[in-house]
Design a protein around this motif. Structure first.
Motif, PDB file in Angstrom:
ATOM      1  N   ARG A  50      40.392  38.241  32.233  1.00  0.00           N
ATOM      2  CA  ARG A  50      39.919  37.488  33.404  1.00  0.00           C
ATOM      3  C   ARG A  50      39.859  38.371  34.635  1.00  0.00           C
ATOM      4  O   ARG A  50      38.923  38.300  35.435  1.00  0.00           O
ATOM      5  CB  ARG A  50      40.833  36.284  33.656  1.00  0.00           C
ATOM      6  CG  ARG A  50      40.699  35.172  32.638  1.00  0.00           C
ATOM      7  CD  ARG A  50      41.314  33.871  33.157  1.00  0.00           C
ATOM      8  NE  ARG A  50      42.737  34.011  33.441  1.00  0.00           N
ATOM      9  CZ  ARG A  50      43.697  33.786  32.552  1.00  0.00           C
ATOM     10  NH1 ARG A  50      43.385  33.432  31.318  1.00  0.00           N
ATOM     11  NH2 ARG A  50      44.960  33.909  32.901  1.00  0.00           N
ATOM     12  N   LYS A  51      40.865  39.228  34.812  1.00  0.00           N
ATOM     13  CA  LYS A  51      40.899  40.080  35.993  1.00  0.00           C
ATOM     14  C   LYS A  51      39.805  41.164  35.939  1.00  0.00           C
ATOM     15  O   LYS A  51      39.271  41.558  36.970  1.00  0.00           O
ATOM     16  CB  LYS A  51      42.273  40.711  36.155  1.00  0.00           C
ATOM     17  CG  LYS A  51      43.345  39.719  36.606  1.00  0.00           C
ATOM     18  CD  LYS A  51      42.981  39.089  37.942  1.00  0.00           C
ATOM     19  CE  LYS A  51      43.985  38.042  38.379  1.00  0.00           C
ATOM     20  NZ  LYS A  51      43.621  37.415  39.686  1.00  0.00           N
ATOM     21  N   CYS A  52      39.466  41.621  34.744  1.00  0.00           N
ATOM     22  CA  CYS A  52      38.355  42.576  34.629  1.00  0.00           C
ATOM     23  C   CYS A  52      37.041  41.925  35.049  1.00  0.00           C
ATOM     24  O   CYS A  52      36.184  42.572  35.672  1.00  0.00           O
ATOM     25  CB  CYS A  52      38.260  43.088  33.195  1.00  0.00           C
ATOM     26  SG  CYS A  52      39.544  44.289  32.759  1.00  0.00           S
ATOM     27  N   GLU A  53      36.893  40.640  34.729  1.00  0.00           N
ATOM     28  CA  GLU A  53      35.699  39.907  35.180  1.00  0.00           C
ATOM     29  C   GLU A  53      35.716  39.722  36.685  1.00  0.00           C
ATOM     30  O   GLU A  53      34.667  39.771  37.352  1.00  0.00           O
ATOM     31  CB  GLU A  53      35.636  38.548  34.479  1.00  0.00           C
ATOM     32  CG  GLU A  53      35.384  38.629  32.988  1.00  0.00           C
ATOM     33  CD  GLU A  53      35.360  37.260  32.341  1.00  0.00           C
ATOM     34  OE1 GLU A  53      35.611  36.258  33.061  1.00  0.00           O
ATOM     35  OE2 GLU A  53      35.103  37.178  31.126  1.00  0.00           O
ATOM     36  N   GLN A  54      36.892  39.522  37.246  1.00  0.00           N
ATOM     37  CA  GLN A  54      37.019  39.297  38.691  1.00  0.00           C
ATOM     38  C   GLN A  54      36.769  40.575  39.481  1.00  0.00           C
ATOM     39  O   GLN A  54      36.339  40.523  40.640  1.00  0.00           O
ATOM     40  CB  GLN A  54      38.415  38.752  38.993  1.00  0.00           C
ATOM     41  CG  GLN A  54      38.621  38.317  40.426  1.00  0.00           C
ATOM     42  CD  GLN A  54      39.999  37.698  40.628  1.00  0.00           C
ATOM     43  OE1 GLN A  54      40.641  37.229  39.685  1.00  0.00           O
ATOM     44  NE2 GLN A  54      40.462  37.689  41.876  1.00  0.00           N
ATOM     45  N   TYR A  55      37.033  41.738  38.884  1.00  0.00           N
ATOM     46  CA  TYR A  55      36.839  43.027  39.556  1.00  0.00           C
ATOM     47  C   TYR A  55      35.846  43.876  38.751  1.00  0.00           C
ATOM     48  O   TYR A  55      36.223  44.884  38.131  1.00  0.00           O
ATOM     49  CB  TYR A  55      38.170  43.767  39.688  1.00  0.00           C
ATOM     50  CG  TYR A  55      39.198  43.063  40.542  1.00  0.00           C
ATOM     51  CD1 TYR A  55      39.285  43.309  41.914  1.00  0.00           C
ATOM     52  CD2 TYR A  55      40.087  42.146  39.977  1.00  0.00           C
ATOM     53  CE1 TYR A  55      40.229  42.671  42.706  1.00  0.00           C
ATOM     54  CE2 TYR A  55      41.038  41.496  40.761  1.00  0.00           C
ATOM     55  CZ  TYR A  55      41.099  41.764  42.123  1.00  0.00           C
ATOM     56  OH  TYR A  55      42.035  41.124  42.904  1.00  0.00           O
ATOM     57  N   PRO A  56      34.577  43.495  38.724  1.00  0.00           N
ATOM     58  CA  PRO A  56      33.601  44.196  37.871  1.00  0.00           C
ATOM     59  C   PRO A  56      33.433  45.670  38.239  1.00  0.00           C
ATOM     60  O   PRO A  56      33.103  46.484  37.378  1.00  0.00           O
ATOM     61  CB  PRO A  56      32.303  43.414  38.107  1.00  0.00           C
ATOM     62  CG  PRO A  56      32.506  42.722  39.416  1.00  0.00           C
ATOM     63  CD  PRO A  56      33.964  42.394  39.476  1.00  0.00           C
ATOM     64  N   HIS A  57      33.686  46.029  39.502  1.00  0.00           N
ATOM     65  CA  HIS A  57      33.555  47.436  39.896  1.00  0.00           C
ATOM     66  C   HIS A  57      34.658  48.305  39.304  1.00  0.00           C
ATOM     67  O   HIS A  57      34.543  49.535  39.288  1.00  0.00           O
ATOM     68  CB  HIS A  57      33.563  47.555  41.418  1.00  0.00           C
ATOM     69  CG  HIS A  57      34.838  47.133  42.075  1.00  0.00           C
ATOM     70  ND1 HIS A  57      35.297  45.827  42.051  1.00  0.00           N
ATOM     71  CD2 HIS A  57      35.780  47.846  42.767  1.00  0.00           C
ATOM     72  CE1 HIS A  57      36.433  45.752  42.700  1.00  0.00           C
ATOM     73  NE2 HIS A  57      36.756  46.952  43.140  1.00  0.00           N
TER      74      HIS A  57
END
Length: 309
Positions: A50-57
């Motif tokens: 989920r956090k990887c989706e939240q921080y795509p950069h």
């Protein structure tokens, strides 16, 4: 200057999001994130997704290694080091968190001083609040080694930015057969091999201590025994590399402080074990600033040692 942020994952579902927000929100750009999933039994990996989706950069800079069997923290850290690609590495425990400018400030100091190791102060976060723990990092090599040996510098890697080439060239690894104190061994060896030190006089790491009193007497006994093995390994290393004479005083004090609970702690008091563990350190209490009551306790324990040889 690329930095590898190294994070182990095991059973941290309830607090992992805070750690990930902190590392993914860093003001420094060139970061390589390495995670090792040590067969975590909870939903920690879903939190990471989920956090990887939240921080795509940041997602493109994330690498995940999944162990087929649980390896334990020492081997997980070795795996993290094996997969690091940065010029420097920074360990972050997954139940802790860091200030948003930690990487930027440490890298800035590393570049300015061309340092192999850069440290910082840290916070101890407890249920009642946070307290800053100041760390004094000597820049002179022998003094830095003394400070680490005596644990004037906390013997952990998570507040140190380390030049990766030092770790690779010296083949530094975490000991798998020591449950408590493996960080101490690693840091003492690191401070021997490193030749340049610097520090940022600011608390940048949050060391989370929810309940530091949840272990029984048996746990204390195991900790003393495990850390004694760590101290013995450090002594062996110092002797092998010809620096023992310069560090003997600090190492003897560390031996004494490790076993002192056998005299001072009512729950774990064991005079026989105190006498027989590192007996060469028995008289060290005379050099330390103990209360009169504790000095009497150590004197009586030292007298008992003569009968228990």
């Amino acid at each position: 200057m690329k930095v590898s942020v190294l994070i182990p994952i095991y059973n941290v579902e309830s607090v992992f999001a805070r750690c990930l927000d902190a590392v993914f929100s860093q003001t420094y750009g060139d970061i390589d994130y390495v995670f090792v999933n040590d067969c975590t039994p909870d939903n920690s990996m879903a939190v990471l997704a989920r956090k990887c989706e939240q921080y795509p950069h940041r997602a493109a800079s994330v690498r995940i290694i999944t162990n087929s069997t649980n390896q334990g923290i020492a081997q997980v850290r070795n795996t993290l080091l094996d997969n690091a690609q940065g010029d420097y590495v920074l360990f972050v425990d997954s139940d802790d968190w860091i200030e948003p400018d930690m990487v930027e400030l440490l890298v800035g100091e590393a570049v300015a001083k061309n340092a192999d190791v850069v440290g910082c102060n840290y916070y101890e976060d407890r249920p009642g609040g946070s307290a800053i723990v100041a760390q004094d990092y000597p820049r002179e090599h022998t003094e830095a080694m003394k400070a680490m040996t005596l644990l004037k510098i906390k013997g952990v890697l998570w507040k140190l930015l380390v030049r990766r080439s030092v770790l690779v060239e010296c083949q530094l690894r975490f000991a798998r057969d020591i449950d408590f104190g493996e960080d101490y061994i690693f840091c003492c060896k690191l401070f021997y091999y490193a030749r340049s030190f610097a520090s940022v006089k600011k608390a940048l790491y949050h060391y989370v201590q929810y309940d530091s009193n949840n272990y029984c007497s048996m746990d204390i006994d195991k900790r003393i025994d495990s850390f004694a093995k760590a101290i013995a390994e450090v002594e062996r290393f110092y002797r092998q590399h010809g620096v023992y004479d310069s560090l003997e005083k600090e190492l003897t004090i560390r031996k004494f402080l490790n076993k002192s609970q056998y005299v001072l702690d009512k729950k774990s008091r064991n005079i026989r074990k105190w006498c027989r563990l590192f007996p060469e350190s028995n008289g060290t209490w005379r050099e330390l600033n103990y209360s009169m009551g504790n000095r009497i306790r150590f004197f009586m324990a030292e007298m008992s040692a003569r009968w228990l040889r």
